[in-house]
Design a protein around this motif. Structure first.
Motif, PDB file in Angstrom:
ATOM      1  N   ALA A 136       0.818  -1.203   0.000  1.00  0.00           N
ATOM      2  CA  ALA A 136       0.000   0.000   0.000  1.00  0.00           C
ATOM      3  C   ALA A 136       0.857   1.260   0.000  1.00  0.00           C
ATOM      4  CB  ALA A 136      -0.939  -0.005   1.206  1.00  0.00           C
ATOM      5  N   ALA A 137       2.165   1.101  -0.118  1.00  0.00           N
ATOM      6  CA  ALA A 137       3.097   2.237  -0.135  1.00  0.00           C
ATOM      7  C   ALA A 137       2.850   3.170   1.041  1.00  0.00           C
ATOM      8  CB  ALA A 137       2.985   2.999  -1.453  1.00  0.00           C
ATOM      9  N   LEU A 138       2.758   2.574   2.233  1.00  0.00           N
ATOM     10  CA  LEU A 138       2.541   3.391   3.427  1.00  0.00           C
ATOM     11  C   LEU A 138       3.799   4.178   3.732  1.00  0.00           C
ATOM     12  CD1 LEU A 138       0.795   0.850   5.810  1.00  0.00           C
ATOM     13  CD2 LEU A 138      -0.256   2.558   4.355  1.00  0.00           C
ATOM     14  N   PRO A 139       3.623   5.393   4.199  1.00  0.00           N
ATOM     15  CA  PRO A 139       4.803   6.157   4.594  1.00  0.00           C
ATOM     16  C   PRO A 139       5.442   5.540   5.839  1.00  0.00           C
ATOM     17  CG  PRO A 139       2.789   7.323   5.166  1.00  0.00           C
ATOM     18  CD  PRO A 139       2.377   6.129   4.380  1.00  0.00           C
ATOM     19  N   TRP A 140       6.766   5.559   5.886  1.00  0.00           N
ATOM     20  CA  TRP A 140       7.453   5.024   7.069  1.00  0.00           C
ATOM     21  C   TRP A 140       7.455   6.092   8.143  1.00  0.00           C
ATOM     22  CZ3 TRP A 140       8.438  -0.012   7.373  1.00  0.00           C
ATOM     23  CH2 TRP A 140       8.437  -0.728   6.180  1.00  0.00           C
ATOM     24  N   GLU A 141       6.437   6.087   8.950  1.00  0.00           N
ATOM     25  CA  GLU A 141       6.300   7.135   9.944  1.00  0.00           C
ATOM     26  C   GLU A 141       5.978   6.508  11.287  1.00  0.00           C
ATOM     27  OE1 GLU A 141       3.027   9.368   8.410  1.00  0.00           O
ATOM     28  OE2 GLU A 141       1.704   7.651   8.465  1.00  0.00           O
ATOM     29  N   THR A 142       5.848   7.364  12.298  1.00  0.00           N
ATOM     30  CA  THR A 142       5.604   6.835  13.638  1.00  0.00           C
ATOM     31  C   THR A 142       4.306   6.048  13.697  1.00  0.00           C
ATOM     32  OG1 THR A 142       4.811   9.043  14.080  1.00  0.00           O
ATOM     33  CG2 THR A 142       6.908   8.426  15.085  1.00  0.00           C
ATOM     34  N   ARG A 143       3.359   6.389  12.815  1.00  0.00           N
ATOM     35  CA  ARG A 143       2.086   5.686  12.823  1.00  0.00           C
ATOM     36  C   ARG A 143       2.268   4.175  12.704  1.00  0.00           C
ATOM     37  NH1 ARG A 143      -2.230   8.902   9.113  1.00  0.00           N
ATOM     38  NH2 ARG A 143      -1.439  10.831   9.972  1.00  0.00           N
ATOM     39  N   LEU A 144       3.248   3.798  11.879  1.00  0.00           N
ATOM     40  CA  LEU A 144       3.499   2.377  11.697  1.00  0.00           C
ATOM     41  C   LEU A 144       3.856   1.743  13.040  1.00  0.00           C
ATOM     42  CD1 LEU A 144       3.661   0.332   9.355  1.00  0.00           C
ATOM     43  CD2 LEU A 144       6.105   0.764   9.268  1.00  0.00           C
ATOM     44  N   GLY A 145       4.705   2.444  13.789  1.00  0.00           N
ATOM     45  CA  GLY A 145       5.090   1.953  15.107  1.00  0.00           C
ATOM     46  C   GLY A 145       3.910   1.880  16.051  1.00  0.00           C
ATOM     47  N   VAL A 146       3.066   2.922  15.990  1.00  0.00           N
ATOM     48  CA  VAL A 146       1.902   2.949  16.883  1.00  0.00           C
ATOM     49  C   VAL A 146       0.966   1.791  16.563  1.00  0.00           C
ATOM     50  CG1 VAL A 146      -0.104   4.292  17.587  1.00  0.00           C
ATOM     51  CG2 VAL A 146       2.073   5.443  17.212  1.00  0.00           C
ATOM     52  N   VAL A 147       0.733   1.571  15.266  1.00  0.00           N
ATOM     53  CA  VAL A 147      -0.136   0.462  14.861  1.00  0.00           C
ATOM     54  C   VAL A 147       0.423  -0.853  15.381  1.00  0.00           C
ATOM     55  CG1 VAL A 147      -0.892  -0.887  12.867  1.00  0.00           C
ATOM     56  CG2 VAL A 147      -1.119   1.585  12.847  1.00  0.00           C
ATOM     57  N   TRP A 148       1.730  -1.004  15.229  1.00  0.00           N
ATOM     58  CA  TRP A 148       2.365  -2.241  15.677  1.00  0.00           C
ATOM     59  C   TRP A 148       2.217  -2.418  17.189  1.00  0.00           C
ATOM     60  CZ3 TRP A 148       6.706  -3.815  18.593  1.00  0.00           C
ATOM     61  CH2 TRP A 148       7.074  -5.159  18.398  1.00  0.00           C
ATOM     62  N   LEU A 149       2.423  -1.319  17.909  1.00  0.00           N
ATOM     63  CA  LEU A 149       2.309  -1.352  19.372  1.00  0.00           C
ATOM     64  C   LEU A 149       0.885  -1.717  19.797  1.00  0.00           C
ATOM     65  CD1 LEU A 149       4.647  -0.820  21.220  1.00  0.00           C
ATOM     66  CD2 LEU A 149       3.724   1.444  21.704  1.00  0.00           C
ATOM     67  N   LEU A 150      -0.082  -1.112  19.112  1.00  0.00           N
ATOM     68  CA  LEU A 150      -1.487  -1.429  19.405  1.00  0.00           C
ATOM     69  C   LEU A 150      -1.740  -2.915  19.184  1.00  0.00           C
ATOM     70  CD1 LEU A 150      -3.345   1.570  17.736  1.00  0.00           C
ATOM     71  CD2 LEU A 150      -3.477   0.947  20.133  1.00  0.00           C
ATOM     72  N   LEU A 151      -1.177  -3.415  18.087  1.00  0.00           N
ATOM     73  CA  LEU A 151      -1.346  -4.822  17.745  1.00  0.00           C
ATOM     74  C   LEU A 151      -0.756  -5.708  18.829  1.00  0.00           C
ATOM     75  CD1 LEU A 151      -2.117  -6.881  15.522  1.00  0.00           C
ATOM     76  CD2 LEU A 151       0.181  -6.612  14.641  1.00  0.00           C
ATOM     77  N   VAL A 152       0.452  -5.351  19.276  1.00  0.00           N
ATOM     78  CA  VAL A 152       1.123  -6.150  20.307  1.00  0.00           C
ATOM     79  C   VAL A 152       0.277  -6.194  21.579  1.00  0.00           C
ATOM     80  CG1 VAL A 152       3.129  -6.238  21.819  1.00  0.00           C
ATOM     81  CG2 VAL A 152       3.428  -5.684  19.418  1.00  0.00           C
TER      82      VAL A 152
END
Lengths: 463, 469
Positions: A199-215
């Motif tokens: 999806a060509a997501l930007p490499w931004e903090t959001r990615l980290g937040v999503v991952w953290l939420l997932l964890v």
């Protein structure tokens, strides 16, 4: 370390687990694929609308002088596109059920922006498939299936007493849970990274937040599984209890959340706004125009330097009345949007699924909150347009052809709500679960060591 | 023998307590859904009645006006809720429940009611049909996944076989218990529903027939699940395998296939977004002609024809107001073009529905939901019927006003004149007659039938099976 490795191999040797994992992966990939196609269509349509309307705007370059700013305000539609975030490919949220591209002219804004999208309602009833759905709703089931029965299975096969004698059973259970946690997390993370590329997501903090939420969300459901294991019931009962908790979180609480908002008052807000605005605007044709206009100028002294009305129809009176009718229902608009944000309902907090869903949708700009922000921005933009056009109408400011490019364009970038609340909420749930588990464990151990209560409850009874 | 097996199963469940507690819980959830739906239904009906009345009063209390002002004043109409919508709300939450009617604009401002967007509820709007479609099979799965596999694991199957118990009888006995639960819940929903209908004076033959039809279809659907569960349990190596297989089937049939079907339908039959649709429509209207432009070819022709019809040579000599005639013609053009453009979208929607119909052969959820919605009148057809009726009413109303414009208003100082309010006070208000109950689409009926036939085949398979594999 060897134990960890052996346990992992034991898990992966289970054919059913492999099948389940593969099915889950396929489901996620389908969800991402479908979501990305939807995002692209959405994005392309928005851009196409903007291009089309830009051409129309350019065509008015010379027509404004010829036909007057009044006609321009009446006939010239301008686009207000809420461009989709690339994240909406993963978490589609409520985007499809709202208008996210509108064309608005200088008339009363509340008469124009409150429609619904063109969409087959039968498809809306079924619901969409996206990664957010798979994670929030189906991931807990996967976790439960691979976790809540392993002790009961070992017990049924007669291995459990031997394992208990050979090793610390608590350590064993924790180790197995952690291995499962790690495997599921690996699967999800790999997919998230792959989806980020697709999806060509930007490499931004959001990615980290999503991952953290997932964890954290995953960890919460593993805690639920651990607590169910701790009850020491047989496989059948464990599954029943776990599924009951799941239904509570994915269906019952969300249903109650919706029900809590189904009051007559809410049914009325939208239509009341619509009717009152139209009512006021239409009645103004039969009222004393100069009196109405003077009242308008008293409210907006910035345009008071204008000549009195002459003739039966005057554009500046027309637009003043459109604006005045908007002002009449602004408080209803506030109530209407506030009700739609539905952040206040306490029911939400009882369902981790709803909380996660809300957080993910907020990050992807597809939540109810984002939609409301879009509507508010639309209204604010409309005021800017009025401020642009009114000098031409009220003060006879001459229109230069280049002024057509100075009409305020709609630009909207929703802000994300801070996710610390959600992260803290999930962490809190995990903490509570850990506490309950530890207390249970201590109590059980005391019960076991007390000589008087020397008989340990045989958990396998009751099959 | 079958009765004896059934009794034993029942005793086992009773001793276990948990299954019964869950059945009771889901039963209560169902009844609560019916009650809450009743309350919600009434809240919406009250709100709608209020606004219909307000709107009618506002309409009738208009002062003497120019007819074109009345045409723009517009009128709100409400979509009445069918009596059975509490069972299957269907599209209710996803479409507008109020419609604003005015000149030149069609279905422009449909206001949706609920404060929480229905999209928040990913597993469906709470309703008895939704629950019985989605969660009742899940409950049956967690109750019954080990029905055979557990007998096998515990070695009981061996003893049962030695006593001459056949697989067929064992299956019947076990199925009877689950069927009993299902019937009890269906009966509870039916009774609550009938009571609720009676409470609101809507308990007539049609509503009762519809309710009975819905419950029968739901019973058949869940009966299919019971057979499937026993079948999988019988053919699984152990309970875990049985559970995995059944949950995978549930996910596939209930959650995944319907959603994929939706995506495929959308992909196959795309529809434009509203802004694009409206832009295209406006361009099409503009392409026909511009009534304000004296040199416009279309309206020049129209003028020539009109003058010829009346046998005069200038519009000032016409016995009627030329402006009114232009209004009538303009409304006819916009309405026709709208019908044409919207007809294309409706055709796409129908294509999407057909697509869902084919997928219902795979996923019985699609079939049963559609059948229940059609019976309740809450499917897309129901809301489309309302929209079509409202549009017909709008067109007739606006043309009546345009006719007034042509005949009661002089062309000289057109906008400065008014006509008496009694003209529109007497215009009939929108009296919507919902369509009679519809027969569900044959594709969906066939989809339901496929499910039943499969279940029957699986059940028949038990006759030829030995208890011991």
């Amino acid at each position: 370390m060897k134990l960890w490795w052996l346990e992992t191999r034991l898990l992966l040797k289970n054919r059913a687990v492999r099948w389940l994992g593969a099915a889950y992966l396929v489901m996620m990939m389908l969800a991402v694929g479908v979501g990305y196609a939807r995002f692209q269509g959405d994005d392309v349509a928005g851009e196409a609308l903007k291009t089309r309307m830009a051409a129309e705007q350019a065509a008015w370059r010379h027509k404004v002088v010829a036909q007057g700013p009044g006609s321009a305000g009446y006939y010239l539609f301008l686009p207000a596109v809420f461009a989709p975030s690339p994240w909406s490919a993963l978490f589609g949220g409520e985007r499809a059920s709202h208008l996210t591209q509108q064309r608005v002219r200088l008339l009363a804004v509340h008469g124009q922006i409150h429609g619904g999208p063109i969409r087959n309602p039968e498809l809306a009833v079924i619901g969409d498939l996206d990664l957010g759905f798979v994670w929030a709703y189906l991931l807990p089931l996967l976790i439960g299936l691979i976790s809540v029965t392993f002790v009961a299975d070992d017990r049924r096969r007669g291995r459990w007493s031997m394992l208990q004698a050979l090793t610390d059973p608590v350590g064993l259970v924790l180790r197995r849970l952690l291995i499962r946690f790690g495997s599921v997390l690996l699967l999800n993370s790999a997919l998230l990274v792959a989806a980020a590329f697709v999806a060509a997501l930007p490499w931004e903090t959001r990615l980290g937040v999503v991952w953290l939420l997932l964890v954290l969300y995953q960890a919460f459901w593993f805690c639920v599984a651990a607590l169910v294991l701790q009850l020491g019931r047989n496989a059948h009962q464990s599954i029943l209890v776990y599924v009951a908790v799941w239904v509570l979180s994915v269906w019952l609480v969300p249903a109650l959340h919706t029900m809590s908002k189904l009051e007559t008052e809410h049914f009325n807000q939208g239509v009341e706004m619509l009717v009152l605005q139209r009512q006021d605007m239409n009645d103004s044709w039969d009222r004393d125009k100069q009196a109405d206009f003077d009242a308008f100028l008293a409210t907006y002294p910035q345009w008071a330097e204008t000549s009195p009305l002459v003739g039966r129809f005057n554009w500046k009176w027309y637009y003043a009345m459109q604006k005045a009718s908007d002002d009449k229902v602004n408080h209803l608009f506030e109530a209407y949007t506030a009700a739609r944000e539905h952040t206040g309902s306490p029911w939400r907090l009882l369902s981790p699924t709803l909380v996660l869903q809300g957080a993910l949708e907020d990050l992807a700009d597809t939540s109810a909150r984002d939609q409301v922000a879009y509507l508010r921005e639309l209204v604010a933009w409309h005021r800017e347009k009025q401020a642009f056009w009114f000098p031409y109408l009220f003060n006879d400011k001459p229109f230069a052809p280049d002024d057509i490019n100075r009409i305020p364009a709609f630009a909207f970038q929703p802000d994300d709500a801070p996710t610390t609340g959600t992260l803290g909420y999930l962490a809190g749930l995990i903490l509570v679960a850990g506490l309950v588990g530890t207390l249970q464990h201590l109590r059980a151990r005391r019960a076991r060591t007390l000589p008087k209560l020397g008989i340990q409850r045989d958990a396998s009874v009751g099959a | 023998m079958v009765l004896e097996i059934m009794r034993r199963e029942w005793t086992r469940h009773r001793r276990n307590k948990l299954p019964l507690a869950l059945v009771a819980l889901v039963g209560m959830m169902l009844i609560a859904t019916v009650v809450v739906h009743g309350i919600q239904h009434r809240a919406l009906a009250e709100a709608q009645a209020h606004w219909q009345q307000t709107s009618d009063e506002l309409w009738a209390s208009q002062p003497d006006r120019h007819p074109h002002r009345v045409a723009h004043y517009g009128h709100v109409v409400v979509r009445p809720q069918p009596a059975l919508s509490f069972m299957a709300p269907g599209v209710t939450a996803h479409v507008g429940n109020y419609l604003f009617l005015e000149a030149h604009r069609q279905n422009s401002s449909s206001i949706r009611a609920a404060a929480v967007a229905p999209a928040t509820l990913k597993l469906g709007f709470p309703s008895p049909v939704g629950l019985l479609l989605t969660f009742w099979p899940l409950l049956l799965i967690v109750l019954g996944y080990s029905a055979f596999s557990h007998e096998w694991e515990s070695g009981r199957l061996f003893w049962l076989a030695s006593m001459g118990v056949s697989a067929w009888r064992l299956a019947l006995g076990k199925a009877a218990v689950f069927a009993g639960y299902t019937l009890a819940v269906l009966a509870a929903v039916g009774l609550t529903g009938a009571f609720w209908l009676g409470f609101h004076g809507q308990l007539d033959g049609a509503a009762l027939t519809g309710l009975a039809a819905q419950l029968t279809v739901l019973g058949g659907y869940n009966g299919g699940w019971i057979v499937l569960i026993l079948f999988v349990s019988f053919h699984s190596r152990d309970s875990n395998q049985s559970l995995y297989r059944l949950l995978a089937l549930w996910l596939l049939l209930v959650v995944l296939v319907p959603r994929l079907a939706g995506e495929v339908a959308r992909f196959q039959y795309p529809t434009p977004d509203r802004a694009t649709f409206e832009t295209a429509l406006a361009e099409a209207v503009h392409a026909v002609g511009d009534a304000h432009n004296p040199n416009d070819p279309y309206f020049s022709d129209f003028r020539a024809q009109t003058l010829a019809r009346y046998g005069v040579d200038s519009i000032d000599a016409l016995p009627v107001n030329w402006n009114g005639l232009v209004m009538v013609e303009g409304e006819r053009i916009t309405s026709e073009l709208f019908q044409e453009h919207f007809g294309r979208i409706t055709a796409q929607f129908e294509g999407q529905d057909r697509c869902l119909g084919w997928f219902s052969w795979v996923s019985p959820v699609l079939a049963v939901r559609q059948i229940c919605q059609t019976v309740a009148g809450t499917d897309r057809g129901g809301s489309a019927h309302f929209e079509a009726a409202a549009e017909a009413f709008r067109f007739a109303l606006i043309q009546k006003l345009n006719h007034l414009h042509g005949h009661e208003i002089k062309r000289e100082n057109d906008r400065g004149q008014k006509v008496s309010a009694r003209h529109w006070r007497d215009m009939a208000l929108f009296d919507y007659q919902p369509p009679p109950p519809q027969t569900p689409d044959a594709r969906f009926l066939a989809g339901g039938l496929v499910w039943l036939v499969l279940a029957a085949l699986m059940l028949a398979g038990f006759r030829r099976k030995e208890v011991l594999r």
